[in-house]
Motif scaffolding. Structure first.
Motif, mmCIF file in Angstrom:
data_model
loop_
_atom_site.group_PDB
_atom_site.id
_atom_site.type_symbol
_atom_site.label_atom_id
_atom_site.label_comp_id
_atom_site.label_asym_id
_atom_site.label_seq_id
_atom_site.Cartn_x
_atom_site.Cartn_y
_atom_site.Cartn_z
ATOM 1 N N LYS A 1 3.835 39.223 -39.261
ATOM 2 C CA LYS A 1 4.768 39.915 -38.342
ATOM 3 C C LYS A 1 5.997 38.923 -37.876
ATOM 4 O O LYS A 1 5.625 38.024 -36.534
ATOM 5 C CB LYS A 1 3.503 39.966 -37.036
ATOM 6 N N LEU A 2 7.001 39.473 -38.072
ATOM 7 C CA LEU A 2 8.715 37.849 -38.112
ATOM 8 C C LEU A 2 9.469 39.438 -37.456
ATOM 9 O O LEU A 2 9.078 40.646 -37.417
ATOM 10 C CB LEU A 2 8.813 37.701 -39.516
ATOM 11 N N HIS A 3 9.592 38.101 -36.121
ATOM 12 C CA HIS A 3 10.424 38.919 -35.569
ATOM 13 C C HIS A 3 12.420 38.266 -35.840
ATOM 14 O O HIS A 3 12.536 36.955 -35.674
ATOM 15 C CB HIS A 3 10.521 38.865 -34.285
ATOM 16 N N LEU A 4 13.016 38.995 -36.637
ATOM 17 C CA LEU A 4 13.944 38.296 -37.140
ATOM 18 C C LEU A 4 15.035 38.709 -36.434
ATOM 19 O O LEU A 4 15.695 39.402 -35.862
ATOM 20 C CB LEU A 4 14.498 39.310 -38.868
ATOM 21 N N VAL A 5 15.994 37.427 -36.352
ATOM 22 C CA VAL A 5 17.929 38.190 -35.506
ATOM 23 C C VAL A 5 18.608 37.694 -36.497
ATOM 24 O O VAL A 5 18.576 36.757 -37.382
ATOM 25 C CB VAL A 5 17.766 36.862 -34.806
ATOM 26 N N VAL A 6 19.176 38.860 -36.827
ATOM 27 C CA VAL A 6 20.223 39.449 -37.906
ATOM 28 C C VAL A 6 21.613 40.415 -37.045
ATOM 29 O O VAL A 6 21.544 39.931 -36.481
ATOM 30 C CB VAL A 6 19.641 40.369 -38.620
ATOM 31 N N LYS A 7 22.634 39.587 -38.361
ATOM 32 C CA LYS A 7 24.090 40.197 -37.924
ATOM 33 C C LYS A 7 24.727 40.583 -38.828
ATOM 34 O O LYS A 7 24.231 40.081 -40.578
ATOM 35 C CB LYS A 7 24.346 38.995 -37.380
ATOM 36 N N ASP A 8 25.632 40.763 -38.567
ATOM 37 C CA ASP A 8 26.282 41.740 -39.397
ATOM 38 C C ASP A 8 28.216 41.831 -39.467
ATOM 39 O O ASP A 8 28.288 40.661 -38.033
ATOM 40 C CB ASP A 8 26.403 42.888 -40.494
#
Length: 122
Positions: free
Chosen positions: A62-69
């Protein structure tokens, strides 16, 4: 397409799921018994979906990722089926058979931190 640049570890990176229905279970107790002179510990879990105590559970991602583009950033929660495709080891392997809560949730296994800086399409 986005780049993973952080994991929010406030929520933990795994949960224990019922082997029957795959939903989250809650630890309600521990049984210790002696068999042939050796103590055997078994854990008891409650499954709200099955509405019963279960003893067959497995850890799941159960991963809570912070992503950006290019347009901004977002937070994504990846559950086991999707996260398993990104992480080189299973949650079971990373916990090494332990059913105890991690002492430091900010300390992530290397197999998880290896996705930092990588680009994925979700």
């Amino acid at each position: 397409m986005c780049i993973v640049y952080a994991i929010d570890s406030d929520w933990g990176w795994y949960y224990f799921g019922c082997s029957t229905c795959n939903k989250k279970v809650f630890k309600v107790g521990t049984n210790v018994r002696t068999l042939n002179g050796q103590e055997i510990t078994s854990h008891i879990w409650w499954c709200e979906v099955c509405k019963e105590n279960v003893s067959f559970v497995s850890p799941r991602f159960k991963l809570h990722l912070v992503v950006k583009d290019d347009t901004g950033e977002a937070r994504l929660m990846l559950l086991d089926m999707v996260a398993s495709g990104l992480i080189s080891e299973s949650a079971t392997e990373l916990l090494n058979g332990s059913f105890d809560e991690l002492e430091d949730p900010d300390e992530l296994p290397e197999a998880i931190t290896q996705i930092f800086g990588k680009t994925f399409t979700f």
